[in-house]
Design a protein around this motif. Structure first.
Motif, PDB file in Angstrom:
ATOM      1  N   VAL A   1       0.883  -1.164   0.000  1.00 27.44           N
ATOM      2  CA  VAL A   1       0.000   0.000   0.000  1.00 27.44           C
ATOM      3  C   VAL A   1       0.918   1.210   0.000  1.00 27.44           C
ATOM      4  N   LEU A   2       0.789   2.031  -1.032  1.00 29.19           N
ATOM      5  CA  LEU A   2       1.743   3.093  -1.312  1.00 29.19           C
ATOM      6  C   LEU A   2       1.098   4.471  -1.295  1.00 29.19           C
ATOM      7  N   GLY A   3       1.819   5.437  -0.761  1.00 29.00           N
ATOM      8  CA  GLY A   3       1.423   6.832  -0.841  1.00 29.00           C
ATOM      9  C   GLY A   3       2.468   7.542  -1.688  1.00 29.00           C
ATOM     10  N   SER A   4       3.329   8.338  -1.037  1.00 27.69           N
ATOM     11  CA  SER A   4       4.432   8.962  -1.771  1.00 27.69           C
ATOM     12  C   SER A   4       5.555   7.960  -2.001  1.00 27.69           C
ATOM     13  N   CYS A   5       5.531   6.856  -1.250  1.00 29.25           N
ATOM     14  CA  CYS A   5       6.486   5.775  -1.493  1.00 29.25           C
ATOM     15  C   CYS A   5       6.249   5.220  -2.899  1.00 29.25           C
ATOM     16  N   ILE A   6       7.240   4.518  -3.398  1.00 30.56           N
ATOM     17  CA  ILE A   6       7.083   3.917  -4.723  1.00 30.56           C
ATOM     18  C   ILE A   6       7.271   2.409  -4.624  1.00 30.56           C
ATOM     19  N   GLY A   7       6.403   1.702  -5.310  1.00 30.89           N
ATOM     20  CA  GLY A   7       6.507   0.252  -5.386  1.00 30.89           C
ATOM     21  C   GLY A   7       7.136  -0.134  -6.710  1.00 30.89           C
ATOM     22  N   ILE A   8       8.188  -0.949  -6.630  1.00 34.12           N
ATOM     23  CA  ILE A   8       8.858  -1.441  -7.829  1.00 34.12           C
ATOM     24  C   ILE A   8       8.604  -2.939  -7.874  1.00 34.12           C
ATOM     25  N   GLY A   9       7.824  -3.366  -8.860  1.00 34.68           N
ATOM     26  CA  GLY A   9       7.479  -4.775  -9.002  1.00 34.68           C
ATOM     27  C   GLY A   9       8.210  -5.406 -10.168  1.00 34.68           C
ATOM     28  N   PHE A  10       8.775  -6.587  -9.926  1.00 26.27           N
ATOM     29  CA  PHE A  10       9.443  -7.362 -10.976  1.00 26.27           C
ATOM     30  C   PHE A  10       8.687  -8.671 -11.155  1.00 26.27           C
ATOM     31  N   ILE A  11       8.334  -8.991 -12.387  1.00 29.81           N
ATOM     32  CA  ILE A  11       7.702 -10.272 -12.706  1.00 29.81           C
ATOM     33  C   ILE A  11       8.637 -10.985 -13.677  1.00 29.81           C
TER      34      ILE A  11
ATOM     35  N   ILE B   1      12.404  -9.674 -17.605  1.00 31.72           N
ATOM     36  CA  ILE B   1      11.730  -9.201 -16.395  1.00 31.72           C
ATOM     37  C   ILE B   1      10.774  -8.057 -16.730  1.00 31.72           C
ATOM     38  N   THR B   2       9.520  -8.250 -16.361  1.00 28.55           N
ATOM     39  CA  THR B   2       8.508  -7.208 -16.520  1.00 28.55           C
ATOM     40  C   THR B   2       8.576  -6.303 -15.296  1.00 28.55           C
ATOM     41  N   VAL B   3       8.679  -4.994 -15.529  1.00 30.75           N
ATOM     42  CA  VAL B   3       8.787  -4.028 -14.436  1.00 30.75           C
ATOM     43  C   VAL B   3       7.507  -3.201 -14.363  1.00 30.75           C
ATOM     44  N   VAL B   4       6.976  -3.088 -13.134  1.00 30.65           N
ATOM     45  CA  VAL B   4       5.768  -2.308 -12.877  1.00 30.65           C
ATOM     46  C   VAL B   4       6.085  -1.299 -11.770  1.00 30.65           C
TER      47      VAL B   4
ATOM     48  N   GLY C   1      -0.355  11.841  -8.785  1.00 23.68           N
ATOM     49  CA  GLY C   1      -1.709  12.040  -8.274  1.00 23.68           C
ATOM     50  C   GLY C   1      -1.694  12.437  -6.814  1.00 23.68           C
ATOM     51  N   LYS C   2      -2.876  12.437  -6.221  1.00 22.84           N
ATOM     52  CA  LYS C   2      -3.025  12.878  -4.829  1.00 22.84           C
ATOM     53  C   LYS C   2      -3.373  11.749  -3.874  1.00 22.84           C
ATOM     54  N   TYR C   3      -3.627  10.558  -4.409  1.00 25.24           N
ATOM     55  CA  TYR C   3      -4.085   9.453  -3.566  1.00 25.24           C
ATOM     56  C   TYR C   3      -3.122   8.280  -3.625  1.00 25.24           C
ATOM     57  N   GLY C   4      -3.205   7.475  -2.581  1.00 25.51           N
ATOM     58  CA  GLY C   4      -2.383   6.280  -2.510  1.00 25.51           C
ATOM     59  C   GLY C   4      -2.873   5.209  -3.461  1.00 25.51           C
ATOM     60  N   ARG C   5      -2.075   4.143  -3.545  1.00 18.72           N
ATOM     61  CA  ARG C   5      -2.424   3.016  -4.407  1.00 18.72           C
ATOM     62  C   ARG C   5      -2.057   1.702  -3.714  1.00 18.72           C
ATOM     63  N   GLN C   6      -2.737   0.674  -4.136  1.00 20.52           N
ATOM     64  CA  GLN C   6      -2.412  -0.682  -3.701  1.00 20.52           C
ATOM     65  C   GLN C   6      -1.875  -1.411  -4.932  1.00 20.52           C
ATOM     66  N   LEU C   7      -0.674  -1.967  -4.800  1.00 17.25           N
ATOM     67  CA  LEU C   7      -0.062  -2.739  -5.883  1.00 17.25           C
ATOM     68  C   LEU C   7      -0.012  -4.196  -5.450  1.00 17.25           C
TER      69      LEU C   7
ATOM     70  N   ILE D   1      -3.252  -2.646  -9.927  1.00 16.12           N
ATOM     71  CA  ILE D   1      -3.024  -1.399  -9.194  1.00 16.12           C
ATOM     72  C   ILE D   1      -4.379  -0.764  -8.973  1.00 16.12           C
ATOM     73  N   LYS D   2      -4.669  -0.482  -7.708  1.00 14.28           N
ATOM     74  CA  LYS D   2      -5.956   0.113  -7.368  1.00 14.28           C
ATOM     75  C   LYS D   2      -5.697   1.421  -6.626  1.00 14.28           C
ATOM     76  N   GLU D   3      -6.343   2.489  -7.076  1.00 13.38           N
ATOM     77  CA  GLU D   3      -6.219   3.774  -6.379  1.00 13.38           C
ATOM     78  C   GLU D   3      -7.028   3.732  -5.100  1.00 13.38           C
ATOM     79  N   ILE D   4      -6.464   4.282  -4.048  1.00 13.98           N
ATOM     80  CA  ILE D   4      -7.145   4.325  -2.755  1.00 13.98           C
ATOM     81  C   ILE D   4      -7.608   5.762  -2.530  1.00 13.98           C
ATOM     82  N   THR D   5      -8.890   5.978  -2.717  1.00 17.02           N
ATOM     83  CA  THR D   5      -9.440   7.315  -2.533  1.00 17.02           C
ATOM     84  C   THR D   5     -10.203   7.365  -1.212  1.00 17.02           C
ATOM     85  N   PRO D   6     -10.204   8.530  -0.574  1.00 17.22           N
ATOM     86  CA  PRO D   6     -10.947   8.623   0.686  1.00 17.22           C
ATOM     87  C   PRO D   6     -12.446   8.461   0.439  1.00 17.22           C
ATOM     88  N   SER D   7     -13.102   7.795   1.365  1.00 24.58           N
ATOM     89  CA  SER D   7     -14.555   7.657   1.246  1.00 24.58           C
ATOM     90  C   SER D   7     -15.205   8.993   1.563  1.00 24.58           C
TER      91      SER D   7
END
Length: 172
Positions: free
Chosen positions: A30-40, A96-99, A140-146, A157-163
């Protein structure tokens, strides 16, 4: 994640961590300003995910101590550490696929551009290794789930927006 087999493992990748999974694992951050680096890496039967907090260490002393440990605190150390942990050699890199995901502007200050800096560092260090990004959702302004699904060699990748309720409470 519905419908996943019972023996599938969901590994949560926290801030500053990197994890590798085999053919039946799932990696999630679960990412905000952090960055997720995914390798497949389908041919190698492994996937990896790094959850990076900052682009790079501030000084040489900190950089030297970082190189001694496999960590994803910094993007600069996460890319080579994740490749090593996965057992990938330079000849494997084209397979290697990079996301990339995350890098949101979570702070209102114009001086705090951590998300943008993390995204730029990811592109820089991946490029230095000759890795090209297949897909990215950055900024963007919202976090994401990778989520990396190693069994199917896929990601989501799903954007996490406030309810609406969260938004109402934020204004009081």
């Amino acid at each position: 994640m519905n419908g996943a087999a019972i023996d599938d493992k969901l590994l949560q990748v926290g801030i500053g961590q990197l994890k590798v999974a085999g053919r039946s694992g799932h990696l999630q951050a679960v990412l905000g300003s952090c960055i997720g680096i995914g390798f497949i890496w389908e041919k190698g039967g492994r996937c990896g995910l790094a959850h990076c907090l900052l682009p790079e260490p501030r000084d040489a002393c900190e950089a030297a101590s970082c190189q001694m440990q496999a960590s994803a605190r910094y993007v600069s150390q996460a890319v080579p550490s994740l490749l090593r942990l996965m057992g990938a050699r330079e000849a494997d890199y084209p397979d290697i696929t990079v996301v990339l995901a995350g890098g949101a502007s979570m702070f209102s200050s114009k001086r705090l551009c951590v998300g943008q800096d993390n995204a730029a560092a990811a592109r820089k260090y991946l490029g230095e290794c000759g890795l090209s990004v297949r897909y990215c959702e950055l900024g963007g302004k919202y976090g994401r789930q990778l989520v990396i699904d190693c069994a199917h060699h896929s990601y989501s990748i799903k954007e996490i927006t406030p309810s609406r309720q969260d938004t109402l409470h934020a204004h009081h």
